[in-house]
Design a protein around this motif. Structure first.
Motif, PDB file in Angstrom:
ATOM      1  N   ALA A  98     -11.214  12.462   4.115  1.00 13.99           N
ATOM      2  CA  ALA A  98     -12.439  11.849   4.637  1.00 13.99           C
ATOM      3  C   ALA A  98     -12.704  10.483   4.013  1.00 13.99           C
ATOM      4  O   ALA A  98     -13.551   9.735   4.496  1.00 13.99           O
ATOM      5  CB  ALA A  98     -13.629  12.776   4.369  1.00 13.99           C
ATOM      6  N   SER A  99     -11.986  10.163   2.951  1.00 14.15           N
ATOM      7  CA  SER A  99     -12.217   8.881   2.266  1.00 14.15           C
ATOM      8  C   SER A  99     -11.068   7.901   2.462  1.00 14.15           C
ATOM      9  O   SER A  99     -10.894   6.978   1.669  1.00 14.15           O
ATOM     10  CB  SER A  99     -12.419   9.126   0.767  1.00 14.15           C
ATOM     11  N   GLY A 100     -10.267   8.145   3.452  1.00 15.75           N
ATOM     12  CA  GLY A 100      -9.204   7.183   3.762  1.00 15.75           C
ATOM     13  C   GLY A 100      -7.820   7.581   3.287  1.00 15.75           C
ATOM     14  O   GLY A 100      -6.887   6.773   3.326  1.00 15.75           O
ATOM     15  N   GLY A 101      -7.658   8.809   2.835  1.00 13.16           N
ATOM     16  CA  GLY A 101      -6.355   9.244   2.334  1.00 13.16           C
ATOM     17  C   GLY A 101      -5.261   9.180   3.388  1.00 13.16           C
ATOM     18  O   GLY A 101      -4.116   8.837   3.080  1.00 13.16           O
ATOM     19  N   GLU A 102      -5.623   9.510   4.612  1.00 12.43           N
ATOM     20  CA  GLU A 102      -4.616   9.506   5.687  1.00 12.43           C
ATOM     21  C   GLU A 102      -4.128   8.075   5.950  1.00 12.43           C
ATOM     22  O   GLU A 102      -2.938   7.836   6.127  1.00 12.43           O
ATOM     23  CB  GLU A 102      -5.251  10.098   6.955  1.00 12.43           C
ATOM     24  N   THR A 103      -5.084   7.145   5.933  1.00 16.19           N
ATOM     25  CA  THR A 103      -4.713   5.741   6.138  1.00 16.19           C
ATOM     26  C   THR A 103      -3.850   5.247   4.980  1.00 16.19           C
ATOM     27  O   THR A 103      -2.895   4.500   5.173  1.00 16.19           O
ATOM     28  CB  THR A 103      -5.995   4.873   6.237  1.00 16.19           C
ATOM     29  N   LEU A 104      -4.208   5.695   3.776  1.00 18.60           N
ATOM     30  CA  LEU A 104      -3.418   5.314   2.592  1.00 18.60           C
ATOM     31  C   LEU A 104      -1.979   5.818   2.728  1.00 18.60           C
ATOM     32  O   LEU A 104      -1.024   5.066   2.486  1.00 18.60           O
ATOM     33  CB  LEU A 104      -4.081   5.906   1.342  1.00 18.60           C
ATOM     34  N   LEU A 105      -1.842   7.057   3.136  1.00 18.88           N
ATOM     35  CA  LEU A 105      -0.513   7.651   3.297  1.00 18.88           C
ATOM     36  C   LEU A 105       0.297   6.876   4.345  1.00 18.88           C
ATOM     37  O   LEU A 105       1.473   6.540   4.124  1.00 18.88           O
ATOM     38  CB  LEU A 105      -0.664   9.123   3.707  1.00 18.88           C
ATOM     39  N   GLU A 106      -0.340   6.572   5.453  1.00 12.82           N
ATOM     40  CA  GLU A 106       0.343   5.806   6.513  1.00 12.82           C
ATOM     41  C   GLU A 106       0.738   4.424   6.009  1.00 12.82           C
ATOM     42  O   GLU A 106       1.835   3.934   6.289  1.00 12.82           O
ATOM     43  CB  GLU A 106      -0.585   5.649   7.724  1.00 12.82           C
ATOM     44  N   SER A 107      -0.181   3.807   5.275  1.00  8.02           N
ATOM     45  CA  SER A 107       0.084   2.468   4.763  1.00  8.02           C
ATOM     46  C   SER A 107       1.282   2.470   3.817  1.00  8.02           C
ATOM     47  O   SER A 107       2.153   1.590   3.890  1.00  8.02           O
ATOM     48  CB  SER A 107      -1.183   1.969   4.037  1.00  8.02           C
ATOM     49  N   LEU A 108       1.344   3.475   2.939  1.00  8.74           N
ATOM     50  CA  LEU A 108       2.468   3.546   1.993  1.00  8.74           C
ATOM     51  C   LEU A 108       3.774   3.832   2.731  1.00  8.74           C
ATOM     52  O   LEU A 108       4.816   3.276   2.396  1.00  8.74           O
ATOM     53  CB  LEU A 108       2.198   4.613   0.925  1.00  8.74           C
ATOM     54  N   ALA A 109       3.694   4.700   3.739  1.00 10.27           N
ATOM     55  CA  ALA A 109       4.899   4.998   4.524  1.00 10.27           C
ATOM     56  C   ALA A 109       5.399   3.719   5.205  1.00 10.27           C
ATOM     57  O   ALA A 109       6.608   3.435   5.216  1.00 10.27           O
ATOM     58  CB  ALA A 109       4.595   6.085   5.553  1.00 10.27           C
ATOM     59  N   ASN A 110       4.465   2.923   5.723  1.00  6.66           N
ATOM     60  CA  ASN A 110       4.857   1.670   6.368  1.00  6.66           C
ATOM     61  C   ASN A 110       5.466   0.696   5.366  1.00  6.66           C
ATOM     62  O   ASN A 110       6.486   0.059   5.637  1.00  6.66           O
ATOM     63  CB  ASN A 110       3.647   1.013   7.051  1.00  6.66           C
ATOM     64  N   LEU A 111       4.829   0.606   4.206  1.00  4.43           N
ATOM     65  CA  LEU A 111       5.339  -0.305   3.172  1.00  4.43           C
ATOM     66  C   LEU A 111       6.739   0.077   2.727  1.00  4.43           C
ATOM     67  O   LEU A 111       7.595  -0.778   2.515  1.00  4.43           O
ATOM     68  CB  LEU A 111       4.422  -0.258   1.950  1.00  4.43           C
ATOM     69  N   LEU A 112       6.950   1.382   2.585  1.00  6.97           N
ATOM     70  CA  LEU A 112       8.249   1.874   2.130  1.00  6.97           C
ATOM     71  C   LEU A 112       9.254   1.964   3.266  1.00  6.97           C
ATOM     72  O   LEU A 112      10.449   2.170   3.048  1.00  6.97           O
ATOM     73  CB  LEU A 112       8.079   3.257   1.478  1.00  6.97           C
ATOM     74  N   ASN A 113       8.714   1.849   4.476  1.00 10.83           N
ATOM     75  CA  ASN A 113       9.545   1.939   5.681  1.00 10.83           C
ATOM     76  C   ASN A 113      10.245   3.302   5.788  1.00 10.83           C
ATOM     77  O   ASN A 113      11.439   3.391   6.108  1.00 10.83           O
ATOM     78  CB  ASN A 113      10.568   0.798   5.699  1.00 10.83           C
ATOM     79  N   ILE A 114       9.490   4.346   5.473  1.00  7.80           N
ATOM     80  CA  ILE A 114      10.006   5.711   5.589  1.00  7.80           C
ATOM     81  C   ILE A 114       8.928   6.599   6.208  1.00  7.80           C
ATOM     82  O   ILE A 114       7.760   6.242   6.251  1.00  7.80           O
ATOM     83  CB  ILE A 114      10.416   6.318   4.214  1.00  7.80           C
ATOM     84  N   GLU A 115       9.358   7.758   6.662  1.00  6.97           N
ATOM     85  CA  GLU A 115       8.418   8.774   7.111  1.00  6.97           C
ATOM     86  C   GLU A 115       7.861   9.466   5.878  1.00  6.97           C
ATOM     87  O   GLU A 115       8.568   9.598   4.875  1.00  6.97           O
ATOM     88  CB  GLU A 115       9.141   9.830   7.956  1.00  6.97           C
ATOM     89  N   CYS A 116       6.624   9.941   5.990  1.00  9.21           N
ATOM     90  CA  CYS A 116       6.082  10.762   4.922  1.00  9.21           C
ATOM     91  C   CYS A 116       6.986  11.998   4.778  1.00  9.21           C
ATOM     92  O   CYS A 116       7.379  12.603   5.775  1.00  9.21           O
ATOM     93  CB  CYS A 116       4.662  11.165   5.265  1.00  9.21           C
ATOM     94  N   GLY A 117       7.328  12.331   3.562  1.00 11.33           N
ATOM     95  CA  GLY A 117       8.207  13.482   3.334  1.00 11.33           C
ATOM     96  C   GLY A 117       9.641  13.064   3.077  1.00 11.33           C
ATOM     97  O   GLY A 117      10.492  13.912   2.822  1.00 11.33           O
ATOM     98  N   SER A 118       9.910  11.770   3.137  1.00 12.13           N
ATOM     99  CA  SER A 118      11.292  11.333   2.908  1.00 12.13           C
ATOM    100  C   SER A 118      11.379  10.338   1.747  1.00 12.13           C
ATOM    101  O   SER A 118      10.382  10.001   1.117  1.00 12.13           O
ATOM    102  CB  SER A 118      11.885  10.762   4.187  1.00 12.13           C
ATOM    103  N   THR A 119      12.596   9.884   1.518  1.00 12.49           N
ATOM    104  CA  THR A 119      12.903   9.044   0.349  1.00 12.49           C
ATOM    105  C   THR A 119      13.478   7.713   0.816  1.00 12.49           C
ATOM    106  O   THR A 119      14.226   7.665   1.794  1.00 12.49           O
ATOM    107  CB  THR A 119      13.943   9.775  -0.538  1.00 12.49           C
ATOM    108  N   THR A 120      13.130   6.656   0.107  1.00 13.79           N
ATOM    109  CA  THR A 120      13.681   5.341   0.469  1.00 13.79           C
ATOM    110  C   THR A 120      15.208   5.365   0.300  1.00 13.79           C
ATOM    111  O   THR A 120      15.721   6.079  -0.563  1.00 13.79           O
ATOM    112  CB  THR A 120      13.086   4.232  -0.437  1.00 13.79           C
ATOM    113  N   PRO A 121      15.932   4.605   1.124  1.00 15.59           N
ATOM    114  CA  PRO A 121      17.403   4.633   1.063  1.00 15.59           C
ATOM    115  C   PRO A 121      17.959   4.281  -0.312  1.00 15.59           C
ATOM    116  O   PRO A 121      19.051   4.736  -0.668  1.00 15.59           O
ATOM    117  CB  PRO A 121      17.822   3.586   2.112  1.00 15.59           C
ATOM    118  N   ASP A 122      17.224   3.505  -1.090  1.00  8.21           N
ATOM    119  CA  ASP A 122      17.722   3.158  -2.434  1.00  8.21           C
ATOM    120  C   ASP A 122      17.437   4.259  -3.451  1.00  8.21           C
ATOM    121  O   ASP A 122      17.769   4.130  -4.633  1.00  8.21           O
ATOM    122  CB  ASP A 122      17.128   1.820  -2.908  1.00  8.21           C
ATOM    123  N   GLY A 123      16.810   5.345  -2.983  1.00  3.78           N
ATOM    124  CA  GLY A 123      16.551   6.467  -3.883  1.00  3.78           C
ATOM    125  C   GLY A 123      15.419   6.215  -4.874  1.00  3.78           C
ATOM    126  O   GLY A 123      15.247   6.977  -5.826  1.00  3.78           O
TER     127      GLY A 123
END
Ligand code: FES
Length: 164
Positions: A87-112
């Motif tokens: 309710a305080s923006g956690g979902e947006t935060l998660l999406e934002s981090l996924a976008n920044l890392l260029n990965i889906e939530c639940g996965s790992t960046t290619p560089d590990g």
């Protein structure tokens, strides 16, 4: 296979616990730190140390979100998706981090470097939205702050171990 000093240390921790089960998370986290995640070999070692069946250890391992039964990156970023944070923006935060890392939530960046995972309430609801890296919690995380934390992790300048 774990080194003798770690095995001795863990045997002592189990012996000091009131019940072996009480020491289980401690043992699994130590093995996870050694292997990077709780491998099948680590699970067997935990089973022997704790004198519990592999199935009992597996049940505990899958219950705790901070125990990883599959490979993870050097850093694991947990973003709380329980009600206060959501309710305080956690979902947006998660999406934002996924976008920044260029990965889906639940996965790992290619560089590990970074694994991104949602998690249940971190017990810090008054500081929502919250995230956690290793043992360190962050509260009132803005998108900018989240981006800074992730950038520092990728540059290895935050000094946090993924599995500490
Ligand atoms: S709901 Fe996120 S810390 Fe409690």
């Amino acid at each position: 296979m774990i080194p003798a000093h770690l095995k001795t240390d863990l045997e002592q921790r189990v012996a000091a616990a009131v019940t072996n089960r009480e020491a289980a998370v401690d043992v699994m986290k130590a093995l996870q730190r050694h292997y990077g995640w709780l491998t099948d070999e680590a699970l067997d070692e935990a089973s022997q140390l704790l004198k519990m069946s592999p199935l009992q250890v597996e049940e505990l391992a899958t219950f705790y979100e901070m125990i990883y039964r599959r490979p993870v990156g050097r850093h694991v970023v947990h973003v709380c998706d329980s009600i206060s944070c959501w309710a305080s923006g956690g979902e947006t935060l998660l999406e934002s981090l996924a976008n920044l890392l260029n990965i889906e939530c639940g996965s790992t960046t290619p560089d590990g470097a970074v694994t991104l995972l949602p998690c249940s309430c971190l017990g810090n609801c008054g500081e929502a939205p919250c995230m956690m890296v290793g043992e360190k919690q962050y509260g009132r995380v803005t998108l900018e702050m989240g981006a800074e934390i992730v950038a520092a992790l990728r540059n290895n300048s935050l000094g946090i171990s993924a599995t500490s």
